[in-house]
Design a protein around this motif. Structure first.
Motif, PDB file in Angstrom:
ATOM      1  N   GLY A 755     -43.395 -52.758 -52.924  1.00 51.90           N
ATOM      2  CA  GLY A 755     -43.674 -53.971 -52.189  1.00 51.90           C
ATOM      3  C   GLY A 755     -43.996 -55.078 -53.180  1.00 51.90           C
ATOM      4  N   VAL A 756     -43.657 -56.315 -52.863  1.00 56.16           N
ATOM      5  CA  VAL A 756     -43.893 -57.441 -53.775  1.00 56.16           C
ATOM      6  C   VAL A 756     -45.151 -58.180 -53.319  1.00 56.16           C
ATOM      7  CG1 VAL A 756     -42.964 -59.557 -54.767  1.00 56.16           C
ATOM      8  CG2 VAL A 756     -41.434 -57.652 -54.243  1.00 56.16           C
ATOM      9  N   MET A 757     -46.116 -58.301 -54.227  1.00 50.00           N
ATOM     10  CA  MET A 757     -47.407 -58.886 -53.884  1.00 50.00           C
ATOM     11  C   MET A 757     -47.569 -60.329 -54.364  1.00 50.00           C
ATOM     12  SD  MET A 757     -49.517 -56.944 -52.140  1.00 50.00           S
ATOM     13  CE  MET A 757     -51.198 -57.332 -52.613  1.00 50.00           C
ATOM     14  N   ARG A 758     -47.338 -60.575 -55.647  1.00 56.53           N
ATOM     15  CA  ARG A 758     -47.650 -61.875 -56.225  1.00 56.53           C
ATOM     16  C   ARG A 758     -46.509 -62.323 -57.138  1.00 56.53           C
ATOM     17  NH1 ARG A 758     -50.672 -61.297 -52.603  1.00 56.53           N
ATOM     18  NH2 ARG A 758     -52.845 -60.624 -52.726  1.00 56.53           N
ATOM     19  N   GLY A 759     -46.357 -63.635 -57.259  1.00 57.04           N
ATOM     20  CA  GLY A 759     -45.332 -64.185 -58.123  1.00 57.04           C
ATOM     21  C   GLY A 759     -45.819 -65.436 -58.823  1.00 57.04           C
ATOM     22  N   ARG A 760     -45.303 -65.669 -60.020  1.00 56.40           N
ATOM     23  CA  ARG A 760     -45.565 -66.908 -60.765  1.00 56.40           C
ATOM     24  C   ARG A 760     -44.291 -67.297 -61.507  1.00 56.40           C
ATOM     25  NH1 ARG A 760     -50.773 -68.391 -58.975  1.00 56.40           N
ATOM     26  NH2 ARG A 760     -52.351 -66.895 -59.640  1.00 56.40           N
ATOM     27  N   PHE A 761     -44.024 -68.597 -61.556  1.00 56.47           N
ATOM     28  CA  PHE A 761     -42.971 -69.091 -62.427  1.00 56.47           C
ATOM     29  C   PHE A 761     -43.563 -69.297 -63.823  1.00 56.47           C
ATOM     30  CE2 PHE A 761     -40.740 -69.869 -58.526  1.00 56.47           C
ATOM     31  CZ  PHE A 761     -39.405 -69.731 -58.891  1.00 56.47           C
ATOM     32  N   ASN A 762     -42.895 -68.739 -64.811  1.00 53.08           N
ATOM     33  CA  ASN A 762     -43.339 -68.869 -66.194  1.00 53.08           C
ATOM     34  C   ASN A 762     -42.891 -70.231 -66.712  1.00 53.08           C
ATOM     35  OD1 ASN A 762     -43.386 -68.724 -69.115  1.00 53.08           O
ATOM     36  ND2 ASN A 762     -43.631 -66.506 -68.896  1.00 53.08           N
ATOM     37  N   PRO A 763     -43.817 -71.074 -67.169  1.00 53.70           N
ATOM     38  CA  PRO A 763     -43.419 -72.406 -67.639  1.00 53.70           C
ATOM     39  C   PRO A 763     -42.558 -72.376 -68.891  1.00 53.70           C
ATOM     40  CG  PRO A 763     -45.735 -71.978 -68.123  1.00 53.70           C
ATOM     41  CD  PRO A 763     -45.276 -70.856 -67.256  1.00 53.70           C
ATOM     42  N   GLY A 764     -42.553 -71.232 -69.589  1.00 54.53           N
ATOM     43  CA  GLY A 764     -41.762 -71.144 -70.817  1.00 54.53           C
ATOM     44  C   GLY A 764     -40.280 -70.959 -70.571  1.00 54.53           C
ATOM     45  N   ASP A 765     -39.922 -70.020 -69.701  1.00 53.77           N
ATOM     46  CA  ASP A 765     -38.497 -69.789 -69.425  1.00 53.77           C
ATOM     47  C   ASP A 765     -38.092 -70.230 -68.024  1.00 53.77           C
ATOM     48  OD1 ASP A 765     -39.603 -67.855 -67.804  1.00 53.77           O
ATOM     49  OD2 ASP A 765     -38.689 -66.151 -68.825  1.00 53.77           O
ATOM     50  N   GLU A 766     -39.063 -70.728 -67.226  1.00 52.85           N
ATOM     51  CA  GLU A 766     -38.821 -71.253 -65.879  1.00 52.85           C
ATOM     52  C   GLU A 766     -38.211 -70.219 -64.939  1.00 52.85           C
ATOM     53  OE1 GLU A 766     -37.466 -75.359 -65.339  1.00 52.85           O
ATOM     54  OE2 GLU A 766     -37.320 -75.497 -67.522  1.00 52.85           O
ATOM     55  N   GLN A 767     -38.458 -68.958 -65.206  1.00 54.70           N
ATOM     56  CA  GLN A 767     -37.969 -67.911 -64.319  1.00 54.70           C
ATOM     57  C   GLN A 767     -39.137 -67.321 -63.535  1.00 54.70           C
ATOM     58  OE1 GLN A 767     -34.978 -67.977 -63.892  1.00 54.70           O
ATOM     59  NE2 GLN A 767     -33.845 -68.302 -65.794  1.00 54.70           N
ATOM     60  N   LEU A 768     -38.803 -66.609 -62.473  1.00 55.54           N
ATOM     61  CA  LEU A 768     -39.817 -66.068 -61.568  1.00 55.54           C
ATOM     62  C   LEU A 768     -40.179 -64.639 -61.961  1.00 55.54           C
ATOM     63  CD1 LEU A 768     -41.555 -66.166 -58.996  1.00 55.54           C
ATOM     64  CD2 LEU A 768     -39.510 -65.501 -57.697  1.00 55.54           C
ATOM     65  N   TYR A 769     -41.477 -64.403 -62.103  1.00 54.32           N
ATOM     66  CA  TYR A 769     -41.997 -63.061 -62.395  1.00 54.32           C
ATOM     67  C   TYR A 769     -42.766 -62.574 -61.170  1.00 54.32           C
ATOM     68  CZ  TYR A 769     -40.729 -63.801 -67.258  1.00 54.32           C
ATOM     69  OH  TYR A 769     -40.015 -64.022 -68.409  1.00 54.32           O
ATOM     70  N   LEU A 770     -42.507 -61.342 -60.794  1.00 50.61           N
ATOM     71  CA  LEU A 770     -43.128 -60.745 -59.618  1.00 50.61           C
ATOM     72  C   LEU A 770     -43.789 -59.436 -59.986  1.00 50.61           C
ATOM     73  CD1 LEU A 770     -40.106 -61.100 -57.150  1.00 50.61           C
ATOM     74  CD2 LEU A 770     -42.077 -62.621 -57.271  1.00 50.61           C
ATOM     75  N   CYS A 771     -44.904 -59.146 -59.343  1.00 51.07           N
ATOM     76  CA  CYS A 771     -45.493 -57.821 -59.480  1.00 51.07           C
ATOM     77  C   CYS A 771     -45.764 -57.266 -58.089  1.00 51.07           C
ATOM     78  CB  CYS A 771     -46.775 -57.837 -60.317  1.00 51.07           C
ATOM     79  SG  CYS A 771     -48.176 -58.653 -59.522  1.00 51.07           S
ATOM     80  N   GLY A 772     -45.810 -55.949 -58.003  1.00 50.82           N
ATOM     81  CA  GLY A 772     -45.982 -55.361 -56.691  1.00 50.82           C
ATOM     82  C   GLY A 772     -46.543 -53.966 -56.743  1.00 50.82           C
ATOM     83  N   LEU A 773     -46.770 -53.423 -55.564  1.00 49.73           N
ATOM     84  CA  LEU A 773     -47.348 -52.094 -55.438  1.00 49.73           C
ATOM     85  C   LEU A 773     -46.956 -51.510 -54.099  1.00 49.73           C
ATOM     86  CD1 LEU A 773     -50.141 -52.110 -53.385  1.00 49.73           C
ATOM     87  CD2 LEU A 773     -50.792 -53.716 -55.151  1.00 49.73           C
TER      88      LEU A 773
END
Length: 909
Positions: A755-773
């Motif tokens: 399941g996907v819980m949280r996401g942030r766009f990385n200001p360095g590469d402007e891509q979306l990072y997601l973590c989940g459990l």
């Protein structure tokens, strides 16, 4: 009783298969009956199983099989499915004693459902084939044969001959309790019930009538914010110990001390998965103090408890700051030092273990700064053996307790010795016991407890389409046996570095995000926290939202590891209920913090904070409830205009999942919340942006705004993360008057293995990072995961804006479309239905309709479709299916699911 039988390599390979599944539309085409996993997703042994032999073997071990099946059912299946007498926590779950099977009612078909998952039923990858047939055997005997005989199929020679042939029976069952084997460090914060040997059974209310009644727990010894500290030496952390002390940081109270084997019984939703329960201590409780202030009010000298009195006559929350206040926790090697204040006095306290004639003696060492007047502290109930080492304090009896009373206006170093009632020789031993030590040297930072840096490989995605997904698995083979149920992430100014928290209590410093080395480095920098479910980096400082407090992490000596867990704010009102998670962590432009606190499941709220959006001032000194009426609010999104978005889950008073555009002071529908409005109809609540159909997303989590030029037409758009199904949605919406309304559209990205819980766009590469459990209610099989979604240079061709008008629907796409295909009205299917909001769990569909599309036009921008729908009306749920072509001639199929509260004018293009 979860179990894991795969080797680590098999589990990782299995996770990769799952992470690269096709989109749901393709999956449905290949597996028409709707299994979650395809054949290719299964481990090899599942493809060559001797099903006939497994069923025949049940006759030789019938009694053992029934007992094992019942045990597994009660520990894994019961939470959701329940039984005839007690409804499960998900009333929509299949009822074996009355429902009709959708996939098949014979043992082999039920086995396929268990193995591959179906609908909301997650695949049971942690069970061996033998155990799955044990569950099936129990379900058939306990429920189907007696109460649902039309669904019972006899196992005879003809049936056995019809089964697929195979040569193996799968792995041998082996019980494994990962929650009990993890090294949490030498402390673990949680809600605990302190009990001794021969403890009475728990009182747990149940039944079909909601809300459930309150249990009579007023005399139970719960440490709602309990810091369990291991006292004996040895490896493995708190769970591997044999002697412990419990400190309750609501009340500055030592709740008790115990010895034994096993630490706690692990009965909790984020340990063994049990609902409606908190863990109990296991072993011999040597002494305990009842729930109440440990220190007398410095102003009055009285112990009367002034905290919030709940409906069930229990008191919750911390003591007033001017009375006593928890400052945080230092760690030095394996020592834990608690910091708090009593009135104007500063207190440092640590715990230890000594022996008298082979009997354990528990020690409390206190360093107390000068106070304006004498202070009093309850040590233990009268009769407990207590002795004192040091000057400046005396012991005496008062109202059934041994009291320590201090001298005022001097620095004190005191050690208290506590043994079982009736212990002899403690006073004599106090004369030779080492004096109380100064704790100042232990609060400046010590050697690293987790010096290892672990490395994992980034598996680069090469999927077709506009998005590619890189799998960044955590180090599942860590030396501390972490479960890595990842629940929050954020980045530093150096965007190659980030921090990730897990519900298991850890915080990890992770490096390697944007340097394209192909690897990530993981360093464990904090542990033992209480169910972290959000993390935020503010001015390079790390803040973690936990169930008991908002924590700021401090590293004093530059090894990156946390030396001081500062309680930045601990106004949290915590009860023993399993469901009241503190979800998500965001900050506004002024630096104030926000998180959402869930309500009790199937019960009325006990405290004002149940089911709320909460603001903590930027200095941590003030807490404010912003909005109420949530059931299970999984995370917070702050909008550009300063408003909020909070999701909520289907359940009682929630006929379906909902995404809420939140106004300050708004009430969002859960009549089981604290002090709800008198009007339980829709008129008494704020309406959601969209009611989310369970087939689209079983459990929405946190939303976020796209902040990336690389994401092209999606930059500035709103995304919704799916905890339930491991998906990602774009959220097109509009505002008519004061009401925000819109829908969801699934992005063309494979479902994630968690399941996907949280996401942030990385200001360095402007891509979306997601973590989940995957821990409670997710259909996804992997415990935890980390992912990067990269937008690549391919057209997306998806709807990103929506308008409901008096003549129909307008959908605006990211890319240009083919006019001829758009104008064919046969390319659209529009359905609507209503829901019933009530105290019952969820809602079925009512008043289902298919609306005729009489005209379809492509606007001048070549991206906006205008559908004329004569019978359009406000509706709880609408689904718009389309099959059109883009301007390159490629077929584009999709489904928008939305809600209409009001019909507006045709927008000016």
């Amino acid at each position: 009783m979860n179990k894991i039988y795969f080797s680590l390599s098999t589990l990782l390979i299995f996770s990769l298969f799952i992470g690269c599944k096709p989109s749901p539309s393709n999956q449905e085409a290949e597996t028409p009956i709707g299994f979650t996993l395809q054949e290719a997703d299964l481990p090899d042994y599942e493809k060559d199983l001797d099903h006939k032999g497994l069923l025949l073997a049940l006759g030789d071990r019938y009694g053992e099989s029934i007992r094992t099946g019942e045990h597994i059912y009660n520990n894994i299946c019961f939470n959701c499915h329940g039984n005839k007498e007690q409804e499960g926590s998900m009333p929509n779950a299949f009822k074996f004693w009355e429902d009709k099977f959708k996939v098949g009612n014979d043992p082999y078909s039920i086995y396929q459902t268990l193995t591959r998952g179906y609908g909301s039923m997650p695949p049971q990858i942690n069970l061996t084939p033998v155990e799955k047939y044990d569950i099936i055997n129990y379900i058939r005997e306990a429920f189907i044969q007696k109460d649902n005989p039309d669904q019972f199929i006899e196992i005879d020679s003809t049936y056995l001959a019809s089964l697929p042939s195979g040569t193996n029976k799968g792995p041998t069952p082996k019980e494994f309790k990962p929650w009990a084997e993890m090294d949490y460090g030498n402390f673990l914060i949680n809600t605990y019930e302190l009990v001794g040997l021969n403890a009475p059974p728990r009182e747990r209310s149940s039944g079909p009538i909601q809300p459930l009644k309150d249990e009579n727990l007023v005399n139970q010894n719960f440490a709602y914010k309990g810091i369990a500290v291991r006292l004996d030496e040895g490896e493995g952390g708190v769970a591997a110990g044999s002697a412990w002390m419990m400190f309750d940081h609501d009340l500055m109270r030592v709740a008790g001390a115990w010895t034994g084997e096993g630490f706690i019984d692990w009965e909790a939703i984020l340990f063994n998965g049990k609902h409606n329960i908190s863990p109990r201590t296991v072993g011999d409780l040597h002494f305990s103090n009842p729930v109440g202030p440990a220190w007398a009010n410095p102003a009055t000298g009285k112990f009367d408890d002034p905290r919030f009195l709940a409906r069930d006559k229990r008191r919750f929350g911390p003591l007033p700051r001017e009375w006593a206040h928890y400052k945080g926790l230092y760690q030095f090697k394996d020592r834990v030092i608690i910091s708090y204040t009593v009135g104007g006095a500063k207190v440092l306290e640590t715990f230890g273990l000594e022996t008298v004639e082979n009997q354990p003696v528990f020690t409390r060492t206190l360093n107390i700064s000068p106070a304006d007047k004498s202070l009093k502290m309850r040590v233990a109930p009268t009769g407990t053996s207590v002795a004192l080492v040091g000057e400046g304090a005396v012991l005496r009896e008062e109202n059934g307790f041994t009291i320590m009373q201090t001298s005022a206006a001097q620095n004190l170093k005191i050690k208290i010795l506590i043994g079982k009632s009736g212990m002899k020789g403690l006073e004599q031993y106090a004369k030779v016991s080492n004096p109380a030590e100064s704790l100042e040297s232990m609060i400046k930072g010590g050697p690293a407890r987790y010096p290892q840096k672990l490395t994992t490989e980034i598996i680069t995605g090469k999927q077709d389409g506009p998005f590619q997904v890189d799998i960044m698995n955590p180090p599942f083979d860590s030396p501390w046996k972490n479960e890595f149920r990842l629940s929050g992430l954020d980045f530093f100014k150096d965007s190659n570095k980030g921090v990730i928290c897990s519900t298991d209590g850890d915080v990890w410093l992770v490096e390697g995000f944007i340097k394209n080395s192909g690897n990530l480095t993981w360093q464990r920098i904090a542990s033992g926290l209480f169910q972290p479910l959000g993390i935020k980096v503010v001015k390079e400082e790390i803040f973690v939202i936990c169930r008991d407090q908002l924590v700021r992490l401090h590293d004093f000596n530059g090894d990156r590891e946390t030396d001081f867990y500062e309680s930045f704010n601990n106004d949290h009102q915590v009860t023993d209920h399993f469901h009241e998670f503190a979800m998500g962590l965001q900050t506004d432009k002024e630096g104030n913090f926000y998180y959402a606190k869930s309500a009790r499941h199937a019960r009325e709220a006990l405290i004002p904070q149940h089911g709320t959006l909460i603001k903590v001032s930027k200095d941590g000194l003030k807490t404010e409830i912003i909005a109420t009426g949530f059931r299970a609010a999984n995370g917070v999104c702050i909008n550009p205009d300063g408003t909020f978005i909070v999701t909520d889950q289907e359940g009682h008073w929630n006929p379906m999942n909902r995404i809420n555009w939140v106004k300050k002071g708004g009430f969002y529908g859960n009549m089981f919340g604290y002090n709800p409005p008198a009007d339980s109809t829709e008129n008494g609540m704020e309406l959601p942006l969209v009611w989310v159909e369970r087939e689209r997303d079983q459990s929405p989590s946190e939303l976020l705004w796209v902040d990336s030029k690389k994401w092209g037409a999606l930059n500035g758009k709103l995304l919704n993360l799916s905890y339930g199904y491991g998906k990602l949605f774009v959220v097109p919406f509009e505002k008519i008057g004061d009401q925000v309304q819109g829908g969801i559209f699934e992005l063309p990205i494979p479902r994630f293995s968690t399941g996907v819980m949280r996401g942030r766009f990385n200001p360095g590469d402007e891509q979306l990072y997601l973590c989940g459990l995957s821990a409670w209610g997710s259909t996804q099989p992997q415990l935890g995961g980390l992912y990067r979604i990269r937008k690549v240079d391919q057209p997306i061709v998806i709807p990103v804006d929506i308008h409901a008008t008096k003549t129909g629907m307008h959908l605006s796409f990211t890319d240009k479309l083919d006019e001829r295909s758009v104008e064919d009205v046969s390319h659209y299917t529009v359905k609507t239905w209503d829901l019933l909001r009530s105290r019952k769990y969820g809602s079925k569909h009512y008043n289902e309709k298919t609306l005729q599309v009489t005209k379809a036009e492509l606007d001048k921008d070549k991206k906006t479709i205008k559908l004329t729908i004569p019978d359009i009306k406000p509706t709880w749920v609408m689904e718009i299916q389309y099959q059109i072509k883009d301007d390159r001639g490629n077929t584009r199929e999709g489904l928008v699911q939305n809600t209409i509260h009001q019909l507006g004018p045709d927008p000016v293009q």
